[in-house]
Motif scaffolding. Structure first.
Motif, PDB file in Angstrom:
ATOM      1  N   GLY A 126      15.447  -2.357   0.960  1.00 27.19           N
ATOM      2  CA  GLY A 126      14.447  -1.398   1.447  1.00 27.19           C
ATOM      3  C   GLY A 126      13.035  -1.925   1.240  1.00 27.19           C
ATOM      4  N   GLU A 127      12.791  -2.513   0.075  1.00 27.90           N
ATOM      5  CA  GLU A 127      11.469  -3.073  -0.208  1.00 27.90           C
ATOM      6  C   GLU A 127      11.149  -4.215   0.754  1.00 27.90           C
ATOM      7  N   LEU A 128      12.138  -5.064   0.990  1.00 25.46           N
ATOM      8  CA  LEU A 128      11.927  -6.199   1.899  1.00 25.46           C
ATOM      9  C   LEU A 128      11.640  -5.694   3.308  1.00 25.46           C
ATOM     10  N   GLU A 129      12.282  -4.602   3.674  1.00 24.72           N
ATOM     11  CA  GLU A 129      12.083  -4.034   5.006  1.00 24.72           C
ATOM     12  C   GLU A 129      10.650  -3.487   5.140  1.00 24.72           C
ATOM     13  N   ARG A 130      10.179  -2.800   4.107  1.00 24.68           N
ATOM     14  CA  ARG A 130       8.798  -2.275   4.147  1.00 24.68           C
ATOM     15  C   ARG A 130       7.793  -3.428   4.241  1.00 24.68           C
ATOM     16  N   LEU A 131       8.082  -4.480   3.497  1.00 22.17           N
ATOM     17  CA  LEU A 131       7.223  -5.664   3.517  1.00 22.17           C
ATOM     18  C   LEU A 131       7.204  -6.278   4.928  1.00 22.17           C
ATOM     19  N   THR A 132       8.366  -6.387   5.514  1.00 21.36           N
ATOM     20  CA  THR A 132       8.491  -6.928   6.874  1.00 21.36           C
ATOM     21  C   THR A 132       7.677  -6.086   7.854  1.00 21.36           C
ATOM     22  N   ASP A 133       7.843  -4.775   7.789  1.00 23.28           N
ATOM     23  CA  ASP A 133       7.163  -3.873   8.726  1.00 23.28           C
ATOM     24  C   ASP A 133       5.654  -4.002   8.633  1.00 23.28           C
ATOM     25  N   ILE A 134       5.156  -4.009   7.412  1.00 22.28           N
ATOM     26  CA  ILE A 134       3.702  -3.980   7.262  1.00 22.28           C
ATOM     27  C   ILE A 134       3.103  -5.334   7.645  1.00 22.28           C
ATOM     28  N   ARG A 171      11.044 -11.812   9.496  1.00 24.54           N
ATOM     29  CA  ARG A 171      12.231 -11.276   8.828  1.00 24.54           C
ATOM     30  C   ARG A 171      12.918 -12.375   7.993  1.00 24.54           C
ATOM     31  N   ARG A 172      13.044 -13.547   8.587  1.00 24.41           N
ATOM     32  CA  ARG A 172      13.683 -14.662   7.878  1.00 24.41           C
ATOM     33  C   ARG A 172      12.847 -15.123   6.690  1.00 24.41           C
ATOM     34  N   LEU A 173      11.551 -15.213   6.927  1.00 25.23           N
ATOM     35  CA  LEU A 173      10.634 -15.636   5.863  1.00 25.23           C
ATOM     36  C   LEU A 173      10.743 -14.713   4.655  1.00 25.23           C
ATOM     37  N   ILE A 174      10.636 -13.447   4.903  1.00 28.72           N
ATOM     38  CA  ILE A 174      10.648 -12.464   3.803  1.00 28.72           C
ATOM     39  C   ILE A 174      11.965 -12.511   3.032  1.00 28.72           C
ATOM     40  N   ARG A 175      13.053 -12.814   3.721  1.00 27.21           N
ATOM     41  CA  ARG A 175      14.358 -12.813   3.041  1.00 27.21           C
ATOM     42  C   ARG A 175      14.717 -14.149   2.408  1.00 27.21           C
ATOM     43  N   ARG A 176      14.156 -15.222   2.979  1.00 21.56           N
ATOM     44  CA  ARG A 176      14.456 -16.543   2.430  1.00 21.56           C
ATOM     45  C   ARG A 176      13.776 -16.708   1.069  1.00 21.56           C
ATOM     46  N   VAL A 177      12.596 -16.152   1.023  1.00 20.43           N
ATOM     47  CA  VAL A 177      11.794 -16.223  -0.185  1.00 20.43           C
ATOM     48  C   VAL A 177      12.423 -15.318  -1.243  1.00 20.43           C
ATOM     49  N   ASN A 178      12.316 -15.723  -2.511  1.00 17.75           N
ATOM     50  CA  ASN A 178      12.955 -14.955  -3.581  1.00 17.75           C
ATOM     51  C   ASN A 178      12.043 -13.916  -4.203  1.00 17.75           C
ATOM     52  N   PHE A 179      11.735 -12.834  -3.495  1.00 15.76           N
ATOM     53  CA  PHE A 179      10.867 -11.827  -4.086  1.00 15.76           C
ATOM     54  C   PHE A 179      11.604 -11.004  -5.123  1.00 15.76           C
ATOM     55  N   ASP A 180      10.980 -10.795  -6.273  1.00 22.47           N
ATOM     56  CA  ASP A 180      11.538  -9.767  -7.143  1.00 22.47           C
ATOM     57  C   ASP A 180      10.758  -8.472  -6.885  1.00 22.47           C
ATOM     58  N   HIS A 181      11.170  -7.437  -7.572  1.00 21.24           N
ATOM     59  CA  HIS A 181      10.594  -6.120  -7.340  1.00 21.24           C
ATOM     60  C   HIS A 181       9.067  -6.131  -7.495  1.00 21.24           C
ATOM     61  N   ASP A 240       6.937  -8.703  -7.329  1.00 23.22           N
ATOM     62  CA  ASP A 240       6.308  -9.479  -6.253  1.00 23.22           C
ATOM     63  C   ASP A 240       6.142  -8.607  -5.018  1.00 23.22           C
ATOM     64  N   ALA A 241       7.232  -7.941  -4.654  1.00 29.87           N
ATOM     65  CA  ALA A 241       7.257  -7.147  -3.425  1.00 29.87           C
ATOM     66  C   ALA A 241       6.206  -6.041  -3.502  1.00 29.87           C
ATOM     67  N   ASP A 242       6.138  -5.433  -4.664  1.00 30.40           N
ATOM     68  CA  ASP A 242       5.207  -4.348  -4.893  1.00 30.40           C
ATOM     69  C   ASP A 242       3.756  -4.814  -4.750  1.00 30.40           C
ATOM     70  N   LEU A 243       3.479  -5.945  -5.385  1.00 32.28           N
ATOM     71  CA  LEU A 243       2.128  -6.509  -5.368  1.00 32.28           C
ATOM     72  C   LEU A 243       1.716  -6.862  -3.940  1.00 32.28           C
ATOM     73  N   LEU A 244       2.608  -7.542  -3.244  1.00 30.68           N
ATOM     74  CA  LEU A 244       2.316  -7.997  -1.892  1.00 30.68           C
ATOM     75  C   LEU A 244       2.154  -6.818  -0.943  1.00 30.68           C
ATOM     76  N   LEU A 245       2.947  -5.795  -1.157  1.00 33.22           N
ATOM     77  CA  LEU A 245       2.869  -4.597  -0.320  1.00 33.22           C
ATOM     78  C   LEU A 245       1.485  -3.963  -0.458  1.00 33.22           C
ATOM     79  N   GLY A 246       0.999  -3.867  -1.683  1.00 31.54           N
ATOM     80  CA  GLY A 246      -0.337  -3.312  -1.926  1.00 31.54           C
ATOM     81  C   GLY A 246      -1.415  -4.129  -1.228  1.00 31.54           C
ATOM     82  N   MET A 247      -1.292  -5.428  -1.298  1.00 33.10           N
ATOM     83  CA  MET A 247      -2.278  -6.306  -0.664  1.00 33.10           C
ATOM     84  C   MET A 247      -2.278  -6.118   0.850  1.00 33.10           C
ATOM     85  N   LEU A 248      -1.085  -6.130   1.414  1.00 33.98           N
ATOM     86  CA  LEU A 248      -0.973  -6.035   2.873  1.00 33.98           C
ATOM     87  C   LEU A 248      -1.458  -4.673   3.374  1.00 33.98           C
ATOM     88  N   ARG A 249      -1.201  -3.632   2.589  1.00 33.70           N
ATOM     89  CA  ARG A 249      -1.688  -2.302   2.974  1.00 33.70           C
ATOM     90  C   ARG A 249      -3.199  -2.294   3.121  1.00 33.70           C
TER      91      ARG A 249
END
Lengths: 261, 261
Positions: B196-204, B228-238, B240-249
């Protein structure tokens, strides 16, 4: 078994470079150089040494050549720019690094695999303070030599010797199983992003964050460390880095045009 | 895995004693003492030191106690009288010992077994000449740290550190498999990002790319696949995903405001 000298994939250790960050004592630099020479590691890089005359380091028996070829850099970023993996070192007791920590034995396995694919940097901090957070921010992860709680902190030259011993053991173990070795070399060939690529990624993301108003003026240093860590913790390969760089460039361009209009 | 200090069968190393035969340089004696202290070896014996004031050895950070308890002997025979196993050390290049030679890695296994049954001595010779044949004559066998042919001889303090590291590793490997299990569980506890986190990251990220003009209208499907491939190939932990989501927002918000104005 009379001749127990290093053979096998010793040459793989040629991809290793030892980076001393702000070392203070020429004796210790000499000791590190000697251990490198014992285990067949040729590349020494020094970032901002306290003692400019570090090349005169004594106790570098048999490592004078290596020492005279040592390169001096003004920043960790420059020293690791061509490296596909950057590993820090820390004493157990010193501080809690924010990066993942691996014991030396498992770290050697990870580094051995990476060495098949490109240059790997192993960073040691100053004798007094170790690696600072700003240095560790350039590292994908950190290795630790398991020591006693009562006296966790090792002498620099001794810590380097132990690390290089374990790495040379790892590489010769790997060389003995030749099929296995060939396979892991192949699997590492999928080009990992270099330190230089990661640095460009870091810079452009920081700029985008700045222009977009994400970075608070009084928190710029924290944001920078967070971004640096994020970019290094994540396992970007060359293609990932390239793709993301293109995306961020366009986003930044648009943010900048909006700013101007 | 934050705490990687030595526990487990560290106590077995209490049966180890390090014997320095005719050491010349107090600095080196201090370095040996420090490594002993790092790895939990308490007993230092010195045979005919050149420098009587060896107890003043500097560089023995945290090992002053150990050094002050060091015993001085007049002969190797006296120094190893209570030992069930006596092991010498030698540099590969130096001379052909008459005793069997084992590489350090296998030597550590043999010594680990013997340590369970009684006191074991590990002998180091003088910096200049190593152990002489008359010293080696007290040894059941000899261990060797595999080094490069071109520069086989190690500094005394570094050789001791490498040996004690390998021995402490051997002893903790034997005793600590359960702790190791616990440790790797802890290291994996750094929660991987959810789908779910990866999906939100992809969307934004897709939205930011769209608004910034990166996505070409006729290539939208390709861009989406790449992201989609980039976000999943990369090894984000929770985190990382959270931090990046905030930045992209924030970046997206700024891009959108620019669009509106």
């Amino acid at each position: 078994m009379r001749d127990v000298r290093l053979v096998g994939r010793e040459s793989q250790l040629e991809n290793l470079c030892v980076v001393l960050v702000a070392p203070r004592n020429p004796l210790n630099i000499g000791a590190v150089a000697r251990a490198m020479s014992n285990f067949g590691v040729e590349t020494l890089r020094v970032v901002n040494p306290y003692e400019v005359a570090f090349r005169d380091a004594r106790s570098a028996v048999g490592a004078e050549d290596l020492l005279s070829r040592a390169e001096v850099f003004g920043s960790v970023a420059d020293a690791v720019a061509d490296c596909v993996l950057v590993v820090g070192t820390t004493a157990a007791g010193r501080r809690e690094p924010l990066q993942p920590v691996h014991r030396l034995a498992e770290a050697a396995g990870l580094m051995g695999a990476a060495l098949a694919g490109g240059r790997v940097a192993l960073l040691f901090g100053s004798e007094k303070r170790g690696l600072l957070n700003e240095d560790l921010a350039h590292c994908q992860w950190v290795l630790n030599i398991p020591t006693r709680e009562r006296q966790p902190s090792m002498n620099l030259g001794q810590a380097a010797a132990v690390c290089l011993y374990e790495l040379s053991r790892e590489c010769s173990d790997a060389g003995e199983e030749s099929a296995e070795g060939a396979h892991s070399a192949a699997s590492c060939e999928a080009t990992t992003a270099t330190g230089g690529e990661l640095e460009r990624l870091t810079d452009i993301l920081l700029e985008a964050l700045d222009v977009s108003g994400y970075t608070l003026p009084d928190k710029a240093a924290v944001t920078e460390q967070n971004v640096r860590r994020l970019i290094r913790r994540v396992n970007f390969d060359h293609d990932d880095a390239d793709l993301l760089l293109g995306m961020l460039r366009q986003i930044l361009w648009m943010l900048r045009s909006a700013e101007r209009s």
